[in-house]
Design a protein around this motif. Structure first.
Motif, PDB file in Angstrom:
ATOM      1  N   THR A   1       0.655 -16.530   2.315  1.00  0.00           N
ATOM      2  CA  THR A   1       0.864 -15.332   3.124  1.00  0.00           C
ATOM      3  C   THR A   1       1.973 -15.498   4.151  1.00  0.00           C
ATOM      4  N   SER A   2       2.312 -16.730   4.497  1.00  0.00           N
ATOM      5  CA  SER A   2       3.420 -16.940   5.432  1.00  0.00           C
ATOM      6  C   SER A   2       4.742 -16.480   4.830  1.00  0.00           C
ATOM      7  N   ARG A   3       4.775 -16.313   3.510  1.00  0.00           N
ATOM      8  CA  ARG A   3       5.988 -15.869   2.819  1.00  0.00           C
ATOM      9  C   ARG A   3       6.020 -14.358   2.623  1.00  0.00           C
ATOM     10  N   LEU A   4       4.947 -13.674   2.990  1.00  0.00           N
ATOM     11  CA  LEU A   4       4.867 -12.231   2.789  1.00  0.00           C
ATOM     12  C   LEU A   4       5.353 -11.470   4.015  1.00  0.00           C
ATOM     13  N   SER A   5       6.023 -10.347   3.759  1.00  0.00           N
ATOM     14  CA  SER A   5       6.407  -9.443   4.850  1.00  0.00           C
ATOM     15  C   SER A   5       5.290  -8.435   5.070  1.00  0.00           C
ATOM     16  N   GLU A   6       5.407  -7.675   6.148  1.00  0.00           N
ATOM     17  CA  GLU A   6       4.432  -6.610   6.396  1.00  0.00           C
ATOM     18  C   GLU A   6       4.433  -5.613   5.247  1.00  0.00           C
ATOM     19  N   ALA A   7       5.613  -5.309   4.728  1.00  0.00           N
ATOM     20  CA  ALA A   7       5.720  -4.370   3.612  1.00  0.00           C
ATOM     21  C   ALA A   7       5.030  -4.925   2.360  1.00  0.00           C
ATOM     22  N   ASP A   8       5.180  -6.235   2.138  1.00  0.00           N
ATOM     23  CA  ASP A   8       4.506  -6.867   0.997  1.00  0.00           C
ATOM     24  C   ASP A   8       2.991  -6.718   1.108  1.00  0.00           C
ATOM     25  N   ILE A   9       2.467  -6.974   2.293  1.00  0.00           N
ATOM     26  CA  ILE A   9       1.020  -6.915   2.507  1.00  0.00           C
ATOM     27  C   ILE A   9       0.507  -5.500   2.294  1.00  0.00           C
ATOM     28  N   THR A  10       1.216  -4.525   2.840  1.00  0.00           N
ATOM     29  CA  THR A  10       0.820  -3.123   2.658  1.00  0.00           C
ATOM     30  C   THR A  10       0.818  -2.752   1.188  1.00  0.00           C
ATOM     31  N   ALA A  11       1.856  -3.148   0.481  1.00  0.00           N
ATOM     32  CA  ALA A  11       1.999  -2.788  -0.929  1.00  0.00           C
ATOM     33  C   ALA A  11       0.933  -3.450  -1.797  1.00  0.00           C
ATOM     34  N   ALA A  12       0.728  -4.750  -1.627  1.00  0.00           N
ATOM     35  CA  ALA A  12      -0.267  -5.463  -2.435  1.00  0.00           C
ATOM     36  C   ALA A  12      -1.667  -4.937  -2.167  1.00  0.00           C
TER      37      ALA A  12
ATOM     38  N   GLY B   1     -18.813   2.503   2.332  1.00  0.00           N
ATOM     39  CA  GLY B   1     -17.656   3.338   2.608  1.00  0.00           C
ATOM     40  C   GLY B   1     -16.840   2.871   3.793  1.00  0.00           C
ATOM     41  N   ASP B   2     -17.299   1.847   4.485  1.00  0.00           N
ATOM     42  CA  ASP B   2     -16.562   1.341   5.638  1.00  0.00           C
ATOM     43  C   ASP B   2     -15.369   0.506   5.180  1.00  0.00           C
ATOM     44  N   ASP B   3     -14.228   0.739   5.824  1.00  0.00           N
ATOM     45  CA  ASP B   3     -12.996   0.045   5.418  1.00  0.00           C
ATOM     46  C   ASP B   3     -13.066  -1.467   5.579  1.00  0.00           C
ATOM     47  N   TYR B   4     -13.864  -1.950   6.543  1.00  0.00           N
ATOM     48  CA  TYR B   4     -13.779  -3.359   6.908  1.00  0.00           C
ATOM     49  C   TYR B   4     -15.014  -4.188   6.559  1.00  0.00           C
ATOM     50  N   PHE B   5     -15.975  -3.622   5.829  1.00  0.00           N
ATOM     51  CA  PHE B   5     -17.123  -4.401   5.367  1.00  0.00           C
ATOM     52  C   PHE B   5     -16.989  -4.596   3.862  1.00  0.00           C
ATOM     53  N   PRO B   6     -16.630  -5.792   3.419  1.00  0.00           N
ATOM     54  CA  PRO B   6     -16.303  -5.993   1.998  1.00  0.00           C
ATOM     55  C   PRO B   6     -17.524  -6.088   1.086  1.00  0.00           C
ATOM     56  N   ARG B   7     -17.272  -5.854  -0.165  1.00  0.00           N
ATOM     57  CA  ARG B   7     -18.258  -6.080  -1.219  1.00  0.00           C
ATOM     58  C   ARG B   7     -18.519  -7.576  -1.334  1.00  0.00           C
TER      59      ARG B   7
ATOM     60  N   HIS C   1     -11.503  -2.229   0.088  1.00  0.00           N
ATOM     61  CA  HIS C   1     -10.637  -1.229   0.715  1.00  0.00           C
ATOM     62  C   HIS C   1      -9.290  -1.848   1.067  1.00  0.00           C
ATOM     63  N   SER C   2      -8.240  -1.048   0.965  1.00  0.00           N
ATOM     64  CA  SER C   2      -6.895  -1.562   1.244  1.00  0.00           C
ATOM     65  C   SER C   2      -6.771  -2.067   2.676  1.00  0.00           C
ATOM     66  N   LYS C   3      -7.442  -1.398   3.630  1.00  0.00           N
ATOM     67  CA  LYS C   3      -7.359  -1.839   5.023  1.00  0.00           C
ATOM     68  C   LYS C   3      -8.003  -3.212   5.201  1.00  0.00           C
ATOM     69  N   TYR C   4      -9.079  -3.463   4.470  1.00  0.00           N
ATOM     70  CA  TYR C   4      -9.718  -4.779   4.566  1.00  0.00           C
ATOM     71  C   TYR C   4      -8.796  -5.853   3.993  1.00  0.00           C
ATOM     72  N   ILE C   5      -8.237  -5.598   2.806  1.00  0.00           N
ATOM     73  CA  ILE C   5      -7.343  -6.583   2.187  1.00  0.00           C
ATOM     74  C   ILE C   5      -6.155  -6.858   3.095  1.00  0.00           C
ATOM     75  N   SER C   6      -5.571  -5.793   3.623  1.00  0.00           N
ATOM     76  CA  SER C   6      -4.422  -5.941   4.512  1.00  0.00           C
ATOM     77  C   SER C   6      -4.781  -6.749   5.751  1.00  0.00           C
ATOM     78  N   ALA C   7      -5.945  -6.464   6.328  1.00  0.00           N
ATOM     79  CA  ALA C   7      -6.366  -7.184   7.532  1.00  0.00           C
ATOM     80  C   ALA C   7      -6.551  -8.670   7.252  1.00  0.00           C
ATOM     81  N   GLN C   8      -7.124  -9.002   6.098  1.00  0.00           N
ATOM     82  CA  GLN C   8      -7.362 -10.410   5.788  1.00  0.00           C
ATOM     83  C   GLN C   8      -6.072 -11.144   5.450  1.00  0.00           C
ATOM     84  N   LEU C   9      -5.157 -10.488   4.746  1.00  0.00           N
ATOM     85  CA  LEU C   9      -3.862 -11.111   4.463  1.00  0.00           C
ATOM     86  C   LEU C   9      -3.094 -11.335   5.761  1.00  0.00           C
TER      87      LEU C   9
END
Length: 251
Positions: A207-218, A67-73, A179-187
């Protein structure tokens, strides 16, 4: 009041350090041939499952996630990907002190054994928290994940991670059950160069082509997807990758 805050902060910092040392001790205590428990005739078996107990304390039993946001499967991810990440943590390319300390003195053979163990686990996916972003954000995430953005030379996630987003053997990871927070943190880490892979570095180019909004959305869209019917990665060579990993698109 400041003294209380300071003491509490010091307590949290000390607690974190203690947790790190406990994890390190657990890893080495169960590695190799385990000694008989003091004042007991019960011994633990010398198996990979017992030797990765320090990993499952954070990543869940058999690496199924938590259930932790930052420990991935970890379960079911391609072995090459898992091995590469373990090496990156051990050698300091990826920075997270507990992982860096845990793996600092482990040889390649041991890391490969750990990777193979978690890759072979087929466990239920954890339930993800319901996303709290709006419909427009999810729509952008869906577009980036499924079709990309040709105008900005951003390939779809499925173009490299597989149509089912379960990854591609031997070293492209699945993106589901995270978790979305983990994906966002890694991107974000890849985008800013704090998560470094062996060259050529496909993800940093992308990822250098992604905006903050892109990362949040994906990230939000990926975490909203249900568990796949077949969690296995696609076979090696079954997908023509959208990037050559040299920073240019394939033709």
């Amino acid at each position: 009041m400041r003294k209380v805050d300071c003491r509490f902060s010091d307590f949290l910092a000390a607690s974190r350090r203690i947790a790190v040392f406990v994890m390190i001790a657990a890893l080495f205590a169960v590695s190799g041939r385990l000694q008989a428990q003091a004042q007991s005739t019960v011994t633990a078996s010398d198996s990979t499952a017992t030797r990765v107990m320090a990993c499952t304390a954070c990543h869940g039993e058999q690496g199924r996630g938590s259930g932790d946001d930052y420990f991935p499967r970890l379960a079911g991810k391609p072995p090459g990907y898992l091995y590469n990440q373990l090496v990156a943590f051990r050698d300091g390319q990826r920075k997270y002190p507990p992982m860096n300390y845990l793996l600092a003195y482990l040889p390649d053979t041991y890391l490969r054994e750990m990777a193979d163990y978690f890759a072979a686990q087929q466990t239920p996916f954890p339930a993800m928290p319901k996303t709290n972003v709006g419909a427009q954000v999810l729509a952008l995430g869906k577009k980036l994940v499924l079709t990309g953005d040709e105008a900005r030379h951003i390939p779809a996630c499925v173009a490299c991670h597989g149509v089912s987003l379960t990854g591609v053997a031997p070293d492209i990871p699945g993106l589901l059950g995270l978790h979305s927070k983990y994906i966002s943190a890694q991107l974000g880490a890849s985008r800013y160069g704090t998560r470094i892979a062996n060259k050529p570095n496909c993800m940093q180019t992308l990822t250098s082509r992604l905006s903050e909004a892109d990362i949040t959305a994906a990230s939000a869209y990926l975490s909203s997807l249900p568990a796949p019917a077949n969690p296995a990665p696609a076979p090696a060579g079954s997908l023509k990758l959208a990037l050559t990993c040299e920073g240019t698109e394939t033709k």
